[in-house]
Scaffold this motif. Structure first.
Motif, mmCIF file in Angstrom:
data_model
loop_
_atom_site.group_PDB
_atom_site.id
_atom_site.type_symbol
_atom_site.label_atom_id
_atom_site.label_comp_id
_atom_site.label_asym_id
_atom_site.label_seq_id
_atom_site.Cartn_x
_atom_site.Cartn_y
_atom_site.Cartn_z
ATOM 1 N N SER A 1 -28.371 14.642 2.900
ATOM 2 C CA SER A 1 -27.782 15.361 1.770
ATOM 3 C C SER A 1 -28.266 14.784 0.438
ATOM 4 C CB SER A 1 -26.257 15.281 1.860
ATOM 5 O OG SER A 1 -25.666 15.945 0.772
ATOM 6 N N THR A 2 -28.281 13.471 0.338
ATOM 7 C CA THR A 2 -28.748 12.816 -0.890
ATOM 8 C C THR A 2 -30.221 13.126 -1.152
ATOM 9 O OG1 THR A 2 -27.147 11.018 -0.657
ATOM 10 C CG2 THR A 2 -29.088 10.565 -1.999
ATOM 11 N N LEU A 3 -31.047 12.997 -0.117
ATOM 12 C CA LEU A 3 -32.479 13.272 -0.285
ATOM 13 C C LEU A 3 -32.734 14.729 -0.645
ATOM 14 C CD1 LEU A 3 -33.956 11.142 2.641
ATOM 15 C CD2 LEU A 3 -34.246 10.728 0.191
ATOM 16 N N ALA A 4 -31.988 15.641 -0.040
ATOM 17 C CA ALA A 4 -32.152 17.068 -0.357
ATOM 18 C C ALA A 4 -31.788 17.324 -1.820
ATOM 19 C CB ALA A 4 -31.297 17.922 0.574
ATOM 20 N N GLY A 5 -30.731 16.680 -2.297
ATOM 21 C CA GLY A 5 -30.347 16.819 -3.703
ATOM 22 C C GLY A 5 -31.410 16.264 -4.633
ATOM 23 N N GLN A 6 -31.951 15.093 -4.284
ATOM 24 C CA GLN A 6 -33.014 14.498 -5.098
ATOM 25 C C GLN A 6 -34.251 15.378 -5.108
ATOM 26 O OE1 GLN A 6 -33.534 10.638 -3.303
ATOM 27 N NE2 GLN A 6 -31.856 9.716 -4.464
ATOM 28 N N LEU A 7 -34.562 15.957 -3.956
ATOM 29 C CA LEU A 7 -35.734 16.820 -3.855
ATOM 30 C C LEU A 7 -35.558 18.074 -4.717
ATOM 31 C CD1 LEU A 7 -38.488 17.143 -2.545
ATOM 32 C CD2 LEU A 7 -37.365 18.145 -0.561
ATOM 33 N N ASP A 8 -34.382 18.670 -4.661
ATOM 34 C CA ASP A 8 -34.119 19.846 -5.505
ATOM 35 C C ASP A 8 -34.251 19.487 -6.987
ATOM 36 O OD1 ASP A 8 -33.665 21.477 -3.325
ATOM 37 O OD2 ASP A 8 -31.474 21.353 -3.454
ATOM 38 N N TYR A 9 -33.703 18.338 -7.364
ATOM 39 C CA TYR A 9 -33.775 17.897 -8.758
ATOM 40 C C TYR A 9 -35.231 17.699 -9.190
ATOM 41 C CZ TYR A 9 -33.137 15.047 -12.930
ATOM 42 O OH TYR A 9 -33.196 14.549 -14.205
ATOM 43 N N LYS A 10 -36.011 17.012 -8.353
ATOM 44 C CA LYS A 10 -37.422 16.762 -8.689
ATOM 45 C C LYS A 10 -38.207 18.067 -8.761
ATOM 46 C CE LYS A 10 -37.485 12.341 -9.205
ATOM 47 N NZ LYS A 10 -37.794 11.731 -10.489
ATOM 48 N N ARG A 11 -37.890 19.006 -7.886
ATOM 49 C CA ARG A 11 -38.576 20.303 -7.949
ATOM 50 C C ARG A 11 -38.253 21.020 -9.253
ATOM 51 N NH1 ARG A 11 -37.581 21.748 -1.610
ATOM 52 N NH2 ARG A 11 -39.529 20.820 -0.835
ATOM 53 N N GLY A 12 -37.023 20.892 -9.703
ATOM 54 C CA GLY A 12 -36.654 21.467 -11.004
ATOM 55 C C GLY A 12 -37.409 20.801 -12.136
ATOM 56 N N GLN A 13 -37.513 19.472 -12.069
ATOM 57 C CA GLN A 13 -38.284 18.747 -13.082
ATOM 58 C C GLN A 13 -39.748 19.173 -13.056
ATOM 59 O OE1 GLN A 13 -37.445 14.587 -12.078
ATOM 60 N NE2 GLN A 13 -36.343 14.406 -14.014
ATOM 61 N N LEU A 14 -40.284 19.359 -11.859
ATOM 62 C CA LEU A 14 -41.683 19.776 -11.739
ATOM 63 C C LEU A 14 -41.885 21.142 -12.382
ATOM 64 C CD1 LEU A 14 -44.580 19.410 -10.731
ATOM 65 C CD2 LEU A 14 -43.839 20.326 -8.520
ATOM 66 N N ALA A 15 -40.976 22.052 -12.138
ATOM 67 C CA ALA A 15 -41.100 23.387 -12.741
ATOM 68 C C ALA A 15 -41.100 23.287 -14.267
ATOM 69 C CB ALA A 15 -39.965 24.290 -12.259
ATOM 70 N N LEU A 16 -40.239 22.444 -14.810
ATOM 71 C CA LEU A 16 -40.208 22.258 -16.268
ATOM 72 C C LEU A 16 -41.499 21.610 -16.767
ATOM 73 C CD1 LEU A 16 -36.529 20.987 -16.699
ATOM 74 C CD2 LEU A 16 -37.440 23.235 -17.336
ATOM 75 N N ALA A 17 -41.984 20.616 -16.048
ATOM 76 C CA ALA A 17 -43.226 19.941 -16.452
ATOM 77 C C ALA A 17 -44.416 20.891 -16.378
ATOM 78 C CB ALA A 17 -43.468 18.710 -15.580
ATOM 79 N N GLN A 18 -44.439 21.743 -15.351
ATOM 80 C CA GLN A 18 -45.539 22.709 -15.241
ATOM 81 C C GLN A 18 -45.479 23.729 -16.376
ATOM 82 O OE1 GLN A 18 -44.728 23.788 -11.139
ATOM 83 N NE2 GLN A 18 -46.568 22.722 -10.432
ATOM 84 N N ALA A 19 -44.273 24.134 -16.748
ATOM 85 C CA ALA A 19 -44.135 25.060 -17.880
ATOM 86 C C ALA A 19 -44.605 24.388 -19.167
ATOM 87 C CB ALA A 19 -42.682 25.518 -18.011
ATOM 88 N N ALA A 20 -44.233 23.120 -19.358
ATOM 89 C CA ALA A 20 -44.680 22.384 -20.543
ATOM 90 C C ALA A 20 -46.196 22.219 -20.533
ATOM 91 C CB ALA A 20 -43.994 21.016 -20.600
ATOM 92 N N ASP A 21 -46.765 21.979 -19.354
ATOM 93 C CA ASP A 21 -48.213 21.845 -19.232
ATOM 94 C C ASP A 21 -48.911 23.143 -19.643
ATOM 95 O OD1 ASP A 21 -50.659 20.482 -18.442
ATOM 96 O OD2 ASP A 21 -50.643 21.759 -16.660
#
Length: 158
Positions: free
Chosen positions: A32-52
Motif C-alpha cells: 500500500s505504501t509503495l503504491a501510494g509513493q508510485l502514484d505520487y511520483k507518477r504525478g510528479q513526473l507528469a508535472l515535470a514533463q509538462a514543465a519540460d
C-alpha cells in the motif's frame, strides 16, 4: 499419531498460520505504501514533463525573438547606414542561456523521476510477490491446521 502428537502438530500449524498472516499484513502495508509513493511520483513526473514541454516552448520562443531582433538590427543598419550588430547581439542573447539551463534542468528532473519510478515499480512487484507467497503460506498452514483439528475430533470420538 497419538493425541499429544496431533495437538503438537496443531499448535505448530496454528503458529505457522499466525506467522504468515502477520507477514502478509506487514507486506500488505508495504504494498500500500509503495503504491501510494508510485502514484505520487507518477504525478510528479507528469508535472515535470509538462514543465519540460513548456521550457522547450520558451527555448523556441527565445530563439525566434533572437532571430527577429537580428533581422530588425540588419534592417535598422541598412536604414541608418551604421553597423548596429553588437548592440543588437547584446539584446538578443540575454535569455537564451537561462532558457536552455531551465530546459536542461527539466530534462534532468524527468530522467531522475523516471528512474525513481522504475525503482519503485521493482520494489512494488517484489512486495506483491512476497505478499502473494505469504498469503499462500498462511492458507496452507490454515488448511493443515484444519486437517489436524479434524483428526483430533475423530480421535476424540473413538
Amino acid at each position: 499419531m497419538r493425541l499429544e502428537q496431533l495437538r503438537s502438530a496443531l499448535a505448530e500449524h496454528e503458529g505457522a498460520e499466525r506467522f504468515w498472516e502477520d507477514q502478509a499484513a506487514g507486506l500488505g502495508a508495504t504494498v500500500s505504501t509503495l503504491a501510494g509513493q508510485l502514484d505520487y511520483k507518477r504525478g510528479q513526473l507528469a508535472l515535470a514533463q509538462a514543465a519540460d514541454t513548456e521550457c522547450g516552448n520558451v527555448v523556441d520562443a527565445v530563439s525566434q525573438v533572437e532571430d527577429d531582433l537580428r533581422q530588425l538590427g540588419a534592417n535598422l543598419a541598412s536604414a541608418i547606414g551604421e553597423d548596429v550588430s553588437s548592440e543588437v547581439e547584446a539584446i538578443a542573447s540575454g535569455d537564451a542561456d537561462t532558457a536552455s539551463a531551465a530546459k536542461s534542468a527539466c530534462e534532468a528532473l524527468v530522467a531522475s523521476l523516471q528512474q525513481e519510478i522504475a525503482t519503485l515499480e521493482g520494489s512494488l512487484a517484489t512486495a506483491q510477490g512476497s505478499l502473494s507467497a505469504a498469503t499462500a503460506n498462511a492458507a496452507s498452514a490454515r488448511a493443515r491446521a484444519s486437517a489436524v483439528r479434524l483428526r483430533i475430533r475423530n480421535y476424540s470420538e473413538r
